[in-house]
Design a protein around this motif. Structure first.
Motif, short mmCIF file in Angstrom:
data_model
loop_
_atom_site.label_atom_id
_atom_site.label_comp_id
_atom_site.label_asym_id
_atom_site.label_seq_id
_atom_site.Cartn_x
_atom_site.Cartn_y
_atom_site.Cartn_z
N ARG A 1 63.52 -48.07 -53.88
CA ARG A 1 62.16 -47.47 -53.34
C ARG A 1 61.17 -47.10 -54.32
NH1 ARG A 1 62.82 -42.03 -51.04
NH2 ARG A 1 64.47 -41.64 -52.52
N VAL A 2 59.82 -46.98 -54.17
CA VAL A 2 58.89 -46.91 -55.09
C VAL A 2 57.95 -45.79 -54.72
CG1 VAL A 2 56.89 -48.00 -55.85
CG2 VAL A 2 58.81 -49.20 -55.93
N ALA A 3 57.41 -44.93 -55.59
CA ALA A 3 56.46 -44.10 -55.29
C ALA A 3 55.21 -44.59 -56.16
CB ALA A 3 56.93 -42.53 -55.57
N ILE A 4 54.32 -44.27 -55.60
CA ILE A 4 52.88 -44.72 -56.28
C ILE A 4 51.94 -43.31 -56.40
CG2 ILE A 4 50.76 -46.03 -56.38
CD1 ILE A 4 52.20 -48.35 -54.93
N LEU A 5 51.63 -43.16 -57.73
CA LEU A 5 50.79 -41.91 -58.00
C LEU A 5 49.30 -42.27 -58.51
CD1 LEU A 5 53.34 -39.67 -60.25
CD2 LEU A 5 53.09 -39.68 -57.58
N ASP A 6 48.50 -41.33 -58.11
CA ASP A 6 47.21 -41.81 -58.61
C ASP A 6 46.50 -40.21 -58.47
OD1 ASP A 6 45.00 -43.13 -59.78
OD2 ASP A 6 44.49 -43.83 -57.93
N HIS A 7 45.79 -40.06 -59.74
CA HIS A 7 45.05 -38.72 -60.09
C HIS A 7 45.83 -37.61 -59.57
CE1 HIS A 7 41.33 -41.09 -60.54
NE2 HIS A 7 41.57 -41.39 -59.31
N GLY A 8 47.34 -37.57 -60.11
CA GLY A 8 48.17 -36.55 -59.77
C GLY A 8 48.97 -36.37 -58.44
N LYS A 9 48.39 -37.04 -57.40
CA LYS A 9 48.83 -37.05 -56.14
C LYS A 9 50.13 -38.28 -55.84
CE LYS A 9 45.00 -34.32 -54.00
NZ LYS A 9 46.16 -33.11 -53.50
N MET A 10 50.86 -38.04 -55.03
CA MET A 10 51.63 -39.19 -54.38
C MET A 10 50.92 -39.67 -53.37
SD MET A 10 55.66 -39.13 -53.07
CE MET A 10 56.07 -38.66 -54.90
N LEU A 11 50.50 -41.16 -53.38
CA LEU A 11 49.92 -41.97 -52.35
C LEU A 11 51.09 -42.32 -51.26
CD1 LEU A 11 47.39 -44.10 -54.48
CD2 LEU A 11 47.13 -41.79 -53.67
N VAL A 12 51.94 -42.98 -51.70
CA VAL A 12 53.02 -43.38 -50.71
C VAL A 12 54.29 -43.30 -51.46
CG1 VAL A 12 51.52 -45.17 -49.60
CG2 VAL A 12 52.58 -45.77 -51.75
N LEU A 13 55.19 -43.47 -50.60
CA LEU A 13 56.71 -43.42 -51.11
C LEU A 13 57.81 -44.18 -50.23
CD1 LEU A 13 59.08 -40.51 -52.49
CD2 LEU A 13 60.00 -42.51 -51.21
N ASP A 14 58.11 -45.48 -50.46
CA ASP A 14 58.85 -46.10 -49.29
C ASP A 14 59.76 -47.25 -50.07
OD1 ASP A 14 59.86 -47.11 -46.93
OD2 ASP A 14 57.64 -46.89 -45.90
N VAL B 1 60.23 -51.37 -51.12
CA VAL B 1 59.35 -52.08 -51.55
C VAL B 1 59.07 -53.01 -50.38
CG1 VAL B 1 59.13 -54.24 -53.08
CG2 VAL B 1 60.17 -52.12 -53.84
N ALA B 2 59.85 -53.34 -49.61
CA ALA B 2 59.42 -54.46 -48.33
C ALA B 2 58.61 -53.58 -47.56
CB ALA B 2 60.95 -54.84 -47.56
N ASN B 3 58.94 -52.31 -47.12
CA ASN B 3 58.16 -51.50 -46.18
C ASN B 3 56.66 -51.37 -46.57
OD1 ASN B 3 59.94 -51.17 -44.26
ND2 ASN B 3 60.71 -49.24 -44.77
N LEU B 4 56.65 -51.15 -48.33
CA LEU B 4 55.10 -50.99 -48.72
C LEU B 4 54.48 -52.33 -48.60
CD1 LEU B 4 56.09 -48.80 -51.96
CD2 LEU B 4 54.95 -48.06 -50.02
N ILE B 5 55.11 -53.45 -49.03
CA ILE B 5 54.44 -54.58 -48.80
C ILE B 5 53.92 -55.12 -47.42
CG2 ILE B 5 54.62 -57.22 -49.07
CD1 ILE B 5 56.54 -56.50 -51.58
N ALA B 6 54.76 -54.41 -46.26
CA ALA B 6 54.51 -54.72 -45.23
C ALA B 6 53.40 -54.00 -44.63
CB ALA B 6 55.70 -54.65 -44.22
N LYS B 7 53.33 -52.72 -45.11
CA LYS B 7 51.98 -51.82 -44.70
C LYS B 7 50.91 -51.99 -45.34
CE LYS B 7 55.51 -48.18 -43.34
NZ LYS B 7 56.02 -46.88 -43.61
N HIS B 8 50.92 -52.21 -46.74
CA HIS B 8 49.70 -52.37 -47.71
C HIS B 8 49.49 -53.52 -48.32
CE1 HIS B 8 49.91 -47.78 -46.57
NE2 HIS B 8 51.21 -47.74 -47.00
N GLY B 9 50.31 -54.62 -47.93
CA GLY B 9 50.11 -55.76 -48.97
C GLY B 9 49.14 -56.44 -48.74
N GLY B 10 48.62 -56.48 -47.37
CA GLY B 10 47.30 -57.30 -47.10
C GLY B 10 48.02 -58.62 -46.37
N ALA B 11 46.93 -59.65 -46.16
CA ALA B 11 47.20 -61.06 -45.70
C ALA B 11 47.81 -61.83 -46.68
CB ALA B 11 45.97 -61.55 -45.13
N SER B 12 48.34 -63.02 -46.40
CA SER B 12 48.77 -63.97 -47.00
C SER B 12 47.81 -64.94 -47.21
CB SER B 12 50.32 -64.88 -46.63
OG SER B 12 51.30 -63.81 -46.59
N HIS B 13 47.85 -65.75 -48.34
CA HIS B 13 46.91 -66.87 -48.58
C HIS B 13 47.51 -68.06 -48.47
CE1 HIS B 13 43.48 -64.09 -49.84
NE2 HIS B 13 44.86 -63.17 -50.26
N ILE B 14 46.98 -69.18 -47.77
CA ILE B 14 47.49 -70.46 -47.42
C ILE B 14 46.59 -71.36 -47.81
CG2 ILE B 14 48.47 -71.93 -45.86
CD1 ILE B 14 49.81 -69.54 -44.37
#
Length: 305
Positions: free
Chosen positions: A202-215, A217-230
């Protein structure tokens, strides 16, 4: 059972809020990534976990014990700092013996642990050489195993692969993965997103002292990774680009001669659709979303100094 529990952690330095309500749990045998830009609060959080910084509020529990400023609580920790904590004028063996004694080892137990750590770091043949003569990768490997002498249950690894060669990096990865399989709980910070993507449960991402997300890796990419480029190189230019765009569900189909480019949230489905449409291509490049995309989408692309 969680071996690290952090609740509502806060720390302020003057007007700067370094850590703002951070909380997470890390289970036994879990590899947990703590990521964030410069100034996000990672170093302060680690400082609190290893008892170097006292929080303004919040609690930390390590292996069932609270207050890491107590020596008996810190005994369960192995800490690998980003800055090398080695003595250049001592040999590799002397460095390990020194840190082993600090952690209460002596006699045969110390000798056995020093030998095991030298072997784990691939430094047995260089054990009597001064650290000043070592390459950056060798120093990083020694820096890592210095934290393992007392066989701690919890490891805090702060960017353990900075500036190392690929061979040393892979050995460090193998060592860390073995430690996890042996049941160690590992908190890992890095600016190399591919490392966190490979190693962390699992991964947590912090910014400006706050936790933005925690999940995961697969779930984070699915939720926040954006589109694939072909990008596809065709035998010939498509005859009905508008119809092809509609079937692909792509917002915009870029066409340059025999080359088409588009973005999609469903790359596998898009390629299946192309095959169903009878599109034949000579070249194919698919750039799927990864953890770096997640990181930049959440924290922005502005430089942090």
């Amino acid at each position: 059972m969680a071996t690290i529990t952090v609740e509502s952690l806060c720390k302020r330095f003057g007007d700067v809020v370094a850590v703002d309500g951070v909380g997470f749990e890390i289970g036994r045998g879990e590899m947990f990534g703590l990521l964030g830009p410069n100034g996000a609060g990672k170093t302060t959080t680690i400082g609190i976990l290893c008892g170097l910084v006292r929080p303004d509020s919040g609690t930390v529990c390590l292996d069932g014990k609270s207050d890491p400023m107590r020596p008996d609580v810190r005994a369960s920790l192995g800490v690998v700092p980003q800055s090398l904590a080695l003595y250049d004028e001592l040999t590799a063996q002397e460095n390990l013996e020194f840190f082993g004694r600090i952690n209460g080892l002596a006699g045969r137990r110390l000798r056995d642990r020093v030998a095991a750590c030298l072997d784990l770091a691939g430094l047995m043949q260089r054990r009597k050489d001064r650290v000043a003569t070592f390459s950056g990768g060798m120093k990083r490997r020694l820096n890592l195993v210095c934290s393992l002498l007392h066989e701690p249950a919890i490891l805090l690894l702060d960017e353990p692969t900075v500036g190392v060669d690929p061979q040393s990096r892979n050995l460090i990865f193998d060592t860390i993965e073995k430690l996890r399989s042996d049941g160690r709980t590992i908190l890992y910070t890095t600016h190399y997103m591919e490392e966190a993507e490979r190693l962390c449960d699992r991964v947590a991402i912090l910014d400006h002292g706050k936790m933005l997300v925690l999940d995961t890796v697969a779930n984070l990419i699915a939720k926040h990774g954006g589109a694939s480029h072909i990008e596809i190189g065709l035998d010939e230019a498509p005859q009905d680009p508008a119809g092809l765009t509609a079937k692909l569900g792509a917002g915009e189909l870029g066409i340059e001669g025999n080359m088409i480019r588009f973005q999609t949230m469903e790359p596998a489905q898009a390629l299946a659709t192309l095959n169903q449409c009878g599109v034949r291509y000579k070249t194919l490049k698919v750039d799927t979303a990864n953890l770096e995309d997640v990181f930049l989408n959440l924290t922005g692309r502005r430089l942090r100094d």
